[in-house]
Each structure stands twice: as C-alpha cells, then as structure tokens.
Design an enzyme around this catalytic site. Structure first.
Site, mmCIF file in Angstrom:
data_model
loop_
_atom_site.group_PDB
_atom_site.id
_atom_site.type_symbol
_atom_site.label_atom_id
_atom_site.label_comp_id
_atom_site.label_asym_id
_atom_site.label_seq_id
_atom_site.Cartn_x
_atom_site.Cartn_y
_atom_site.Cartn_z
ATOM 1 N N GLU A 192 5.494 9.155 81.435
ATOM 2 C CA GLU A 192 4.248 8.865 80.705
ATOM 3 C C GLU A 192 3.211 9.965 80.961
ATOM 4 O OE1 GLU A 192 4.261 6.697 78.493
ATOM 5 O OE2 GLU A 192 5.663 5.110 79.061
ATOM 6 N N GLN A 249 1.331 11.659 79.208
ATOM 7 C CA GLN A 249 0.047 11.673 78.490
ATOM 8 C C GLN A 249 -1.086 11.110 79.335
ATOM 9 O OE1 GLN A 249 2.636 9.774 77.648
ATOM 10 N NE2 GLN A 249 1.956 7.648 77.621
ATOM 11 N N CYS A 264 11.179 2.793 62.978
ATOM 12 C CA CYS A 264 10.017 2.230 62.287
ATOM 13 C C CYS A 264 10.208 0.725 62.104
ATOM 14 C CB CYS A 264 9.824 2.907 60.929
ATOM 15 S SG CYS A 264 8.458 2.200 59.970
ATOM 16 N N CYS A 277 10.363 -0.082 58.060
ATOM 17 C CA CYS A 277 11.453 0.297 57.163
ATOM 18 C C CYS A 277 12.748 0.701 57.868
ATOM 19 C CB CYS A 277 11.017 1.443 56.249
ATOM 20 S SG CYS A 277 10.834 3.010 57.123
ATOM 21 N N TYR A 301 1.457 -1.970 70.520
ATOM 22 C CA TYR A 301 1.824 -0.836 69.679
ATOM 23 C C TYR A 301 3.083 -1.127 68.870
ATOM 24 C CZ TYR A 301 -1.275 1.736 72.811
ATOM 25 O OH TYR A 301 -2.360 2.160 73.526
HETATM 26 ZN ZN LIG Z 1 8.678 3.266 57.893
#
Ligand SMILES: [Zn+2]
Length: 176
Positions: A73, A75, A129, A132, A163
């Site tokens: 991690e 970031q 995702c 989709c 998230y």
């Molecule tokens: Zn998508």
C-alpha cells in the site's frame, strides 16, 4: 484496488523466504485492515510485517542480511517513498512495492507513477469492473470524502464497503 496486489507481494516474499533470503515487509500505520504487523490478502494468505509512520522510518529497519524489502500500500507513504526506495535499490536490495497507481478520482497517485518510471520491472495488475466485468484500472469511492484524494488519510482506508473497481467507461461514481 481488488487487483491482487497484496497477493502478488506476499507471493514474492514467500518465494524469497523459501530461497533462504532475508526479507522485510513494511506496511503503513494508516493501514490496519489486516491487523497491525500483518499484510494479508483477500483470500486469507499473509505475511508478518512491520508498520511505520512514514517512508524515512523504513531505512533504520534495514539490517545486515536482508536482501528483499517489500512495501505494501505504497500510496500511504506519499512522494517521500521514492528516494527511500531508490536508496535501498542503490544499496543492492531488491525492493518490491505494491500500491495504487490512481486516486479514487482517477488521477495519478504518487509515489507509484514515479516508482514505475524508475523500476527495472513493473507488473500492472487490474481488478474486475463491478459494472461490466471488463479489466478495471480505476476505482471509485462510494462514501463521500472531503479530503484531497492525493494525500492519504485515515478516511481513505477501506475495502469493498468503501470502494469499487471500475473500468474506463464506468470510472465515474454513478453507475451507468
Ligand atoms: Zn465497466
């Protein structure tokens, strides 16, 4: 996020350990999702880690006999991690860094972009995702946050409740 970054980090650390190499796994104090002192994967694998408050605190942890340092991690450490990682690599250590490359508003998220530019090898992992099913290089935040997406804060720590992984077409927070 949800791309298997920690899983890949753990895999590389375990391979090094099997080879008898000295390893150090570093996490940030902000990231306590796996419990202090442990980097864990979504599937439950994990390795012991040391949590530190900032990038500079990594350097004193590097002792004789270590040949691989892994930072999870990344970031959370901000841009200061770049010089620390470069220093360790210049000293001959293998440094494995896992982290988010983009913020939850879809912008480059330092230090990963700089580290990717300077690294000998980069493995770009993507999630799936949730809208989709295509490869997801982005993630969106489901809970409002007033802070700067580029500066890690305690409110940025979260999992699937906070998230979602999204592809390019679905990277704005509202589902389309
Ligand atoms: Zn998508």
């Amino acid at each position: 996020m949800f791309a298997g970054k920690s899983t890949e980090l753990v895999r590389r650390v375990e391979r090094a350990r099997i080879a008898g190499r000295g390893t150090l796994v570093v996490a940030h104090d902000l990231d306590v999702r796996s419990g202090a002192g442990r980097v864990a994967t979504h599937s439950g694998l994990g390795v012991d880690s040391v949590s530190v408050a900032d990038a500079a605190a990594i350097v004193p942890l590097v002792t004789a006999g270590l040949t691989l340092v892994a930072v999870d991690e990344a970031q959370f450490f901000g841009p200061a991690l770049v010089d620390v990682v470069q220093g360790l690599a210049d000293d001959g250590l293998d440094v494995v860094v896992a982290g988010l490359t983009v913020t939850f508003d879809g912008q480059p998220f330092e230090p990963l972009p700089s580290l990717m530019a300077l690294a000998e090898s980069v493995t770009r992992l993507t999630a799936v995702c949730v809208v989709c099913g295509r490869d997801a290089a982005y993630h969106v935040r489901l809970v409002p946050d007033d802070g700067d997406p580029r500066v890690a804060s305690p409110t940025h720590v979260g999992g699937a409740e906070t998230y979602e992984a999204r592809c390019r077409a679905h990277r704005s927070p509202g589902r389309q």
